[in-house]
Structure formats: structure tokens, C-alpha cells
Design a protein around this motif. Structure first.
Motif, PDB file in Angstrom:
ATOM      1  N   VAL A  42      45.777   9.959   3.268  1.00  0.00           N
ATOM      2  CA  VAL A  42      45.823   9.075   4.433  1.00  0.00           C
ATOM      3  C   VAL A  42      46.286   9.838   5.677  1.00  0.00           C
ATOM      4  CG1 VAL A  42      46.854   6.976   5.373  1.00  0.00           C
ATOM      5  CG2 VAL A  42      46.385   7.155   2.895  1.00  0.00           C
ATOM      6  N   THR A  43      45.492   9.733   6.734  1.00  0.00           N
ATOM      7  CA  THR A  43      45.930  10.170   8.063  1.00  0.00           C
ATOM      8  C   THR A  43      46.492   8.908   8.700  1.00  0.00           C
ATOM      9  OG1 THR A  43      44.127  11.761   8.110  1.00  0.00           O
ATOM     10  CG2 THR A  43      45.194  11.278  10.217  1.00  0.00           C
ATOM     11  N   THR A  44      47.830   8.769   8.653  1.00  0.00           N
ATOM     12  CA  THR A  44      48.412   7.458   8.963  1.00  0.00           C
ATOM     13  C   THR A  44      48.115   7.013  10.400  1.00  0.00           C
ATOM     14  OG1 THR A  44      50.541   8.586   9.275  1.00  0.00           O
ATOM     15  CG2 THR A  44      50.199   7.465   7.186  1.00  0.00           C
ATOM     16  N   GLY A  45      47.870   7.959  11.303  1.00  0.00           N
ATOM     17  CA  GLY A  45      47.481   7.597  12.667  1.00  0.00           C
ATOM     18  C   GLY A  45      46.129   6.886  12.726  1.00  0.00           C
ATOM     19  N   ASN A  46      45.347   6.986  11.647  1.00  0.00           N
ATOM     20  CA  ASN A  46      44.060   6.270  11.598  1.00  0.00           C
ATOM     21  C   ASN A  46      44.234   4.784  11.277  1.00  0.00           C
ATOM     22  OD1 ASN A  46      42.716   8.635  12.085  1.00  0.00           O
ATOM     23  ND2 ASN A  46      41.881   8.898  10.017  1.00  0.00           N
ATOM     24  N   ILE A  47      45.466   4.391  10.905  1.00  0.00           N
ATOM     25  CA  ILE A  47      45.705   2.959  10.621  1.00  0.00           C
ATOM     26  C   ILE A  47      45.934   2.283  11.966  1.00  0.00           C
ATOM     27  CG2 ILE A  47      47.080   1.295   9.289  1.00  0.00           C
ATOM     28  CD1 ILE A  47      48.231   3.702   7.742  1.00  0.00           C
ATOM     29  N   ARG A  48      44.876   1.898  12.637  1.00  0.00           N
ATOM     30  CA  ARG A  48      45.040   1.424  14.015  1.00  0.00           C
ATOM     31  C   ARG A  48      45.324  -0.061  14.092  1.00  0.00           C
ATOM     32  NH1 ARG A  48      41.033   5.343  17.207  1.00  0.00           N
ATOM     33  NH2 ARG A  48      41.096   6.971  15.643  1.00  0.00           N
ATOM     34  N   ASP A  49      44.988  -0.780  13.058  1.00  0.00           N
ATOM     35  CA  ASP A  49      45.118  -2.236  13.119  1.00  0.00           C
ATOM     36  C   ASP A  49      45.314  -2.793  11.712  1.00  0.00           C
ATOM     37  OD1 ASP A  49      42.669  -1.819  11.944  1.00  0.00           O
ATOM     38  OD2 ASP A  49      41.512  -2.336  13.726  1.00  0.00           O
ATOM     39  N   GLU A  50      45.337  -4.100  11.642  1.00  0.00           N
ATOM     40  CA  GLU A  50      45.544  -4.796  10.365  1.00  0.00           C
ATOM     41  C   GLU A  50      44.467  -4.392   9.352  1.00  0.00           C
ATOM     42  OE1 GLU A  50      47.711  -6.690   7.831  1.00  0.00           O
ATOM     43  OE2 GLU A  50      48.348  -6.317   9.899  1.00  0.00           O
ATOM     44  N   GLU A  51      43.244  -4.230   9.846  1.00  0.00           N
ATOM     45  CA  GLU A  51      42.157  -3.892   8.922  1.00  0.00           C
ATOM     46  C   GLU A  51      42.393  -2.531   8.255  1.00  0.00           C
ATOM     47  OE1 GLU A  51      37.679  -4.488   9.597  1.00  0.00           O
ATOM     48  OE2 GLU A  51      37.861  -2.301   9.457  1.00  0.00           O
ATOM     49  N   GLY A  52      42.885  -1.581   9.045  1.00  0.00           N
ATOM     50  CA  GLY A  52      43.163  -0.249   8.485  1.00  0.00           C
ATOM     51  C   GLY A  52      44.169  -0.346   7.346  1.00  0.00           C
ATOM     52  N   ALA A  53      45.225  -1.142   7.571  1.00  0.00           N
ATOM     53  CA  ALA A  53      46.252  -1.320   6.537  1.00  0.00           C
ATOM     54  C   ALA A  53      45.654  -2.021   5.313  1.00  0.00           C
ATOM     55  CB  ALA A  53      47.411  -2.129   7.104  1.00  0.00           C
ATOM     56  N   LYS A  54      44.812  -3.024   5.570  1.00  0.00           N
ATOM     57  CA  LYS A  54      44.184  -3.760   4.462  1.00  0.00           C
ATOM     58  C   LYS A  54      43.303  -2.843   3.624  1.00  0.00           C
ATOM     59  CE  LYS A  54      43.750  -8.538   5.995  1.00  0.00           C
ATOM     60  NZ  LYS A  54      42.886  -9.402   6.802  1.00  0.00           N
ATOM     61  N   ARG A  55      42.620  -1.943   4.283  1.00  0.00           N
ATOM     62  CA  ARG A  55      41.727  -1.036   3.546  1.00  0.00           C
ATOM     63  C   ARG A  55      42.537  -0.148   2.602  1.00  0.00           C
ATOM     64  NH1 ARG A  55      38.382   1.795   8.077  1.00  0.00           N
ATOM     65  NH2 ARG A  55      37.754   3.072   6.302  1.00  0.00           N
ATOM     66  N   LEU A  56      43.674   0.364   3.090  1.00  0.00           N
ATOM     67  CA  LEU A  56      44.498   1.211   2.220  1.00  0.00           C
ATOM     68  C   LEU A  56      45.040   0.403   1.052  1.00  0.00           C
ATOM     69  CD1 LEU A  56      46.496   3.351   4.790  1.00  0.00           C
ATOM     70  CD2 LEU A  56      44.354   3.911   3.625  1.00  0.00           C
ATOM     71  N   LYS A  57      45.445  -0.849   1.359  1.00  0.00           N
ATOM     72  CA  LYS A  57      45.975  -1.707   0.287  1.00  0.00           C
ATOM     73  C   LYS A  57      44.887  -2.022  -0.735  1.00  0.00           C
ATOM     74  CE  LYS A  57      49.975  -3.236   2.748  1.00  0.00           C
ATOM     75  NZ  LYS A  57      50.604  -4.098   3.722  1.00  0.00           N
ATOM     76  N   ALA A  58      43.656  -2.119  -0.263  1.00  0.00           N
ATOM     77  CA  ALA A  58      42.539  -2.378  -1.190  1.00  0.00           C
ATOM     78  C   ALA A  58      42.389  -1.218  -2.182  1.00  0.00           C
ATOM     79  CB  ALA A  58      41.245  -2.590  -0.414  1.00  0.00           C
ATOM     80  N   TYR A  59      42.534   0.005  -1.698  1.00  0.00           N
ATOM     81  CA  TYR A  59      42.447   1.160  -2.622  1.00  0.00           C
ATOM     82  C   TYR A  59      43.583   1.098  -3.645  1.00  0.00           C
ATOM     83  CZ  TYR A  59      39.056   3.284   0.564  1.00  0.00           C
ATOM     84  OH  TYR A  59      37.956   3.533   1.339  1.00  0.00           O
ATOM     85  N   ALA A  60      44.787   0.815  -3.162  1.00  0.00           N
ATOM     86  CA  ALA A  60      45.937   0.775  -4.076  1.00  0.00           C
ATOM     87  C   ALA A  60      45.793  -0.384  -5.067  1.00  0.00           C
ATOM     88  CB  ALA A  60      47.236   0.651  -3.283  1.00  0.00           C
ATOM     89  N   ASN A  61      45.336  -1.540  -4.569  1.00  0.00           N
ATOM     90  CA  ASN A  61      45.158  -2.700  -5.461  1.00  0.00           C
ATOM     91  C   ASN A  61      44.107  -2.442  -6.533  1.00  0.00           C
ATOM     92  OD1 ASN A  61      47.068  -4.229  -4.172  1.00  0.00           O
ATOM     93  ND2 ASN A  61      45.601  -5.262  -2.834  1.00  0.00           N
ATOM     94  N   ALA A  62      43.133  -1.599  -6.215  1.00  0.00           N
ATOM     95  CA  ALA A  62      42.084  -1.271  -7.192  1.00  0.00           C
ATOM     96  C   ALA A  62      42.589  -0.244  -8.210  1.00  0.00           C
ATOM     97  CB  ALA A  62      40.844  -0.754  -6.475  1.00  0.00           C
ATOM     98  N   GLY A  63      43.844   0.195  -8.043  1.00  0.00           N
ATOM     99  CA  GLY A  63      44.429   1.132  -9.008  1.00  0.00           C
ATOM    100  C   GLY A  63      44.332   2.594  -8.586  1.00  0.00           C
ATOM    101  N   PHE A  64      43.739   2.842  -7.416  1.00  0.00           N
ATOM    102  CA  PHE A  64      43.649   4.215  -6.927  1.00  0.00           C
ATOM    103  C   PHE A  64      44.955   4.581  -6.209  1.00  0.00           C
ATOM    104  CE2 PHE A  64      39.132   2.611  -6.759  1.00  0.00           C
ATOM    105  CZ  PHE A  64      38.767   3.210  -7.958  1.00  0.00           C
ATOM    106  N   HIS A  65      45.071   5.841  -5.829  1.00  0.00           N
ATOM    107  CA  HIS A  65      46.326   6.306  -5.231  1.00  0.00           C
ATOM    108  C   HIS A  65      46.153   6.790  -3.799  1.00  0.00           C
ATOM    109  CE1 HIS A  65      47.669   6.066  -9.419  1.00  0.00           C
ATOM    110  NE2 HIS A  65      48.886   6.018  -8.925  1.00  0.00           N
ATOM    111  N   LEU A  66      47.284   6.814  -3.098  1.00  0.00           N
ATOM    112  CA  LEU A  66      47.323   7.282  -1.706  1.00  0.00           C
ATOM    113  C   LEU A  66      48.293   8.460  -1.617  1.00  0.00           C
ATOM    114  CD1 LEU A  66      47.902   3.790   0.029  1.00  0.00           C
ATOM    115  CD2 LEU A  66      45.691   4.864  -0.493  1.00  0.00           C
TER     116      LEU A  66
END
Ligand SMILES: [Zn+2]
Length: 296
Positions: free
Chosen positions: A53-77
Motif C-alpha cells: 500500500v502506498t498510503t498516500g493513494n488512499i485519497r477518500d473513503e473508497e480508497g480505504a474501502k478497497r484496502l479493507k476489501a482485500y483484507a476481508n477477502a483474506g489477502f494481506h497488506l
């Protein structure tokens, strides 16, 4: 070329995606991209993959949701810095401050591995800088999220987005073939360097980006790699490889990945440690020859 594709061994490789969450665009929205990558991996029963994760790319709620989607699917960050700065170009303290910002931001997420991948695979310009960076990362419990297979997927992706903006026809089947073959040739190339110069099989880490190519073709890429007899392994398992976990700040050549770095330490010339497809002109010529993009 000494590529001997017929003799590729049955290897092991983990999948990693850099720069997440990369913004959406007219070709594909950000959330759609994330959903396609997750579906593509799940359809192939890939149990784990790592998103740097390039955390500066999390510009809005959607960016955060996308990362959470990866984690919820069992993948890692894991951390790929905050602003994608080069450790070779900025002051060491500035680099570490930027890293620390990504470290703090990632506290808000689940499934985070304490690994740091250097933007541009730049580990620091001098041995002194590399030593200082390593010592601070280690103090915070971080290891290095090294790669073993470098490639220019980002360049092909840039050409895809440009072709879309220019209203060109995109032959997705040809684009897929070019993507699969380019990545596979890079895997074979770095695996042969490992066999020849490290004399031991290694667990590979494939560098990809969280881009539209991955969204379109990750399932096909997994199937292609497996069709060659290779196994997809979890990044956590790959990073336990004892042959590759031997970094020293004395290593001066890190930008083609860890296998190349170790081969260089054994005296191999850097020119022999970069695959021919890690070159914009080479790829542009291929895209043109194969008529992947066509004007109306
Ligand atoms: Zn990056």
C-alpha cells in the motif's frame, strides 16, 4: 538469449501488487478494479496475495474501502511508503518520516504484514543511508518486502490507458497474450539466474501492480503460471526463504530484485541481471508488432 523455456523447473511463486489503491479512471473505476482482482484470485483459489500500500493513494473513503476489501477477502497488506518517495533521492530522515506515516496509517487495517517495499526498489544511495534505514525499519519490527521477479507491467498498463484515452481499439486477447508471456519470461529469466548463480531453488516473489492489467487478467496469469507446473504460494511463506533472507546494506544493486542482488554480490555483471522486456522501447515494439492497439 540463453533462455531455455523447455527446461523451466516446477517452481514456487507468491503474488504481490504494488501501489494499492491506484486510482480509477475512464477505463475502469477503482472499486471495480479491486473487485475484479479479488474475483480473479478467488476464482483460481489463490489463498493469499500481498498488496503493498502506498498510503498516500488512499485519497477518500473508497480508497480505504478497497484496502479493507482485500483484507476481508483474506489477502494481506503491507507498506510501500506514504508518498512513493525514492530512498535514493531524498534525505534519509525524510524517507523514514514518510515510511512512518505509512506505518501509522496501516494501523487502521487488518491483515497487515510488517514488511516494507521500497518504491522503485531504491534501498538508499549510500551504504550509510541503507544501514540507517534498515536499522529504523528493524526497530519497528519491519522486514523487507523484496521482489525476485521484476518486470514492466506498469509500462504496458500505461500504454493500455493511453490507447483508451485516444479512442483506439484494444484487442484484449492479444493484450492478454502479451502480458502473460512477458511476465512468464521474466519469471523464467530470474529463476535461471537463481539456479545458475545461487545454486539453490528459491521461493519467488512476483512484482505486479494493482493496475487494470491485473484486474483484467490476474486469473489467466495464475492459470498460465500453473500450466507450466509452477505453484502459487503465500507471500508469508515466500518471505521465509533462507537463501534470499540475507540482505546487507553493503548490497549496492537492489533495483532488479533480491535474486539479482545476490547474483551481483557473486560478481555477475548488472547487464546480465535485467530481462530484455524491462525496457519501454522493447515493449512498445512488441505492442506494435502484435497490433494490440489499433486506430479506427
Ligand atoms: Zn511502487
Amino acid at each position: 538469449m540463453l533462455l531455455c523455456l523447455g527446461h523451466a523447473r516446477a517452481g514456487e511463486i507468491a503474488l504481490t501488487f504494488d501501489d494499492a489503491p491506484l486510482q480509477g479512471n475512464g477505463f475502469m473505476g477503482g472499486m471495480e478494479k479491486t473487485q475484479r482482482i479479488i474475483k480473479g484470485l478467488q476464482a483460481q483459489n489463490v489463498e493469499d496475495a500481498l498488496f503493498f500500500v502506498t498510503t498516500g493513494n488512499i485519497r477518500d473513503e473508497e480508497g480505504a474501502k478497497r484496502l479493507k476489501a482485500y483484507a476481508n477477502a483474506g489477502f494481506h497488506l503491507a507498506s510501500h511508503s506514504h508518498k512513493h518517495v525514492s530512498a535514493n533521492k531524498v534525505d534519509t530522515n525524510d524517507y523514514l518520516m514518510d515510511f512512518y506515516q505509512s506505518h501509522l496509517t496501516l494501523q487502521d487495517y487488518d491483515n497487515v504484514l510488517k514488511l516494507h517495499r521500497f518504491p522503485y526498489l531504491h534501498y538508499g544511495q549510500t551504504q550509510e543511508a541503507r544501514t540507517k534505514i534498515q536499522s529504523h525499519l528493524n526497530d519497528l519490527g519491519y522486514g523487507f518486502g523484496y521482489v525476485t521477479v521484476d518486470n514492466f507491467d506498469w509500462h504496458i498498463n500505461g500504454r493500455l490507458l493511453a490507447a483508451h484515452r485516444q479512442g483506439k481499439q484494444i484487442d484484449l486477447e492479444k493484450l492478454k497474450q502479451l502480458y502473460l508471456e512477458t511476465i512468464w519470461e521474466s519469471i523464467v529469466f530470474y529463476d535461471q539466474i537463481a539456479s545458475t548463480h545461487l545454486k539453490q531453488p528459491v521461493k519467488h516473489v512476483l512484482l505486479l501492480h494493482e493496475n487494470e492489467l491485473a484486474a483484467l487478467f490476474i486469473g489467466d496469469l495464475v492459470a498460465y503460471i500453473r500450466s507450466k507446473g509452477w505453484k502459487i504460494i503465500s507471500p508469508a511463506e515466500a518471505y521465509k526463504d533462507p537463501v534470499l533472507n540475507v540482505y546487507s546494506p553493503a548490497f549496492s544493486f537492489n533495483k532488479q530484485g533480491r535474486v539479482a542482488a545476490l547474483a551481483h554480490e557473486k560478481g555477475v555483471d548488472t547487464k546480465l541481471l535485467r530481462h530484455e522486456s524491462e525496457n519501454a522501447q522493447f515493449l512498445d515494439k512488441k505492442l506494435q508488432q502484435q497490433q494490440v492497439f489499433k486506430s479506427d
